[in-house]
Design a protein around this motif. Structure first.
Motif, PDB file in Angstrom:
ATOM      1  N   PRO A 134       0.789  -1.233   0.000  1.00 16.47           N
ATOM      2  CA  PRO A 134       0.000   0.000   0.000  1.00 16.47           C
ATOM      3  C   PRO A 134       0.819   1.280   0.000  1.00 16.47           C
ATOM      4  CG  PRO A 134      -0.189  -1.156   2.102  1.00 16.47           C
ATOM      5  CD  PRO A 134       0.489  -2.085   1.166  1.00 16.47           C
ATOM      6  N   GLN A 135       2.052   1.243   0.516  1.00 17.59           N
ATOM      7  CA  GLN A 135       2.810   2.496   0.638  1.00 17.59           C
ATOM      8  C   GLN A 135       3.063   3.196  -0.697  1.00 17.59           C
ATOM      9  OE1 GLN A 135       3.487  -0.323   2.312  1.00 17.59           O
ATOM     10  NE2 GLN A 135       4.322   0.063   4.358  1.00 17.59           N
TER      11      GLN A 135
ATOM     12  N   GLN B  13      -2.820   3.631   1.675  1.00 19.16           N
ATOM     13  CA  GLN B  13      -2.351   3.847   3.039  1.00 19.16           C
ATOM     14  C   GLN B  13      -3.384   4.571   3.880  1.00 19.16           C
ATOM     15  OE1 GLN B  13       2.161   4.706   3.474  1.00 19.16           O
ATOM     16  NE2 GLN B  13       1.451   6.020   1.829  1.00 19.16           N
ATOM     17  N   THR B  14      -4.108   5.509   3.241  1.00 12.19           N
ATOM     18  CA  THR B  14      -5.040   6.357   3.962  1.00 12.19           C
ATOM     19  C   THR B  14      -6.337   6.490   3.185  1.00 12.19           C
ATOM     20  OG1 THR B  14      -4.376   8.440   2.896  1.00 12.19           O
ATOM     21  CG2 THR B  14      -3.075   7.733   4.816  1.00 12.19           C
TER      22      THR B  14
ATOM     23  N   GLY C 204       1.929   2.700   7.316  1.00 11.29           N
ATOM     24  CA  GLY C 204       1.157   2.475   6.105  1.00 11.29           C
ATOM     25  C   GLY C 204       0.936   1.017   5.778  1.00 11.29           C
TER      26      GLY C 204
END
Length: 314
Positions: free
Chosen positions: A73-74, A98-99, A166
């Motif tokens: 995901p990073q 990540q978010t 993350g």
């Protein structure tokens, strides 16, 4: 081009364990897709055109209209943004970013570009999930308990990114359970408390205990050796329902139910992606990720023993 009449060219980006174990077999078995290229700094698939630079790939292969991002995901946001700006349809491994803000931005950009964005949740495609959902429609859920315990060394051997900011830690598998939870419950729930266990040398949790409204709870643990546990047990006003093996099996009042033949989680994801692209639609459900974000906000931090992938150093 009508859905199912011919194959579309697709590229796999990030040739790691999940790509080889799940994405590649699903694509090889599908009539909807033609795996035309891979992009990876360290991996390749025999017989498939390989690139090690994503920007160069986008320039060199404008005919490949779909990219499936299997990266951690990073870095995923930057890759997805580039693909969308190049008007490619994008399929995201879970978690989609990540978010939450990252994924909202990708959703906005996909709509602006007129292309498909699909945030996948593979566990929702498990064989027993639809059956559980249909049975719960006419029942009142009195309690629900999730037990999701597995061995991080087995499923993520040496993959340090899972413990980096993350990477989500134990929520990387735990979000699979949350994706099922948010799919099958007739009414939504929200988190009210959490305890998160962080190894003293790590930035993300290795275990978590969650409590939600509606008498719903979950225990996640990444330290379980031997048999692995992926169970969701539900008590209702009309008896019990349990999903076992990550949703692959369903029990009703303790008796296992026969399920129809099922193509598998990842083949089902790619079939859905083919439909979405054909219809120029997107599908981005962030409900599972919201629960993770809430856990990080509400969670009480508990420091536990350090963790190393190499047992000899622990």
């Amino acid at each position: 081009m009508a859905y199912g009449t011919t194959s579309r060219k697709i590229a796999l980006v990030g040739i790691g364990k999940i790509a080889r174990d799940q994405h590649l077999p699903a694509l090889q078995a599908s009539d909807d897709w033609d795996l035309a290229a891979t992009v990876s700094r360290s991996g390749a698939i025999e017989g498939v055109e390989a690139h090690d630079d994503f920007d160069a790939f986008l320039t060199a292969r404008p005919d490949v209209e779909v990219v499936s991002l299997c990266l951690p995901p990073q870095p995923r946001f930057d890759y997805a943004k580039k693909a969308l700006l190049a008007r490619r349809h994008v399929m995201l491994e879970k978690p989609p970013g990540q978010t939450l803000a990252e994924v909202h931005e990708l959703e906005r950009l996909a709509a602006k570009q007129g292309v498909t964005l699909y945030a996948t949740w593979h566990s929702r495609m498990a064989a027993g999930v639809a059956a559980a959902k249909s049975r719960l429609v006419e029942r009142v859920v009195q309690s629900l308990r999730i037990t999701w315990k597995e061995d991080v060394r087995k499923w993520h051997p040496g993959q340090e990114w899972v413990f980096a900011p993350g990477g989500m830690g134990v929520f990387d598998p735990g979000i699979n359970a949350l994706s099922i939870l948010t799919e099958i419950l007739p009414e939504p729930v929200h988190l009210v408390s959490a305890e998160l266990e962080f190894p003293e040398n790590r930035d993300t949790p290795i275990a978590a205990r969650l409590e939600f409204t509606g008498n719903v709870g979950a225990v996640f643990d990444w330290r379980q050796e031997g048999p692995q546990t992926w169970d969701i047990e539900i008590e209702t006003n009309k008896g019990s329902i349990a999903l076992r093996d990550g949703g692959a099996r369903i029990e009703v009042d303790g008796a296992e139910q026969k399920l129809l033949d099922h193509p598998g989680e990842y083949p089902s994801l790619y079939a859905r992606m083919a439909q979405l692209v054909a219809n120029r639609e997107s599908e981005v459900d962030l409900a599972p990720m919201i629960h993770v974000a809430d856990a990080m906000t509400l969670g009480r931090r508990i420091t536990v023993a350090p963790f190393e992938f190499d047992k000899e150093t622990t």
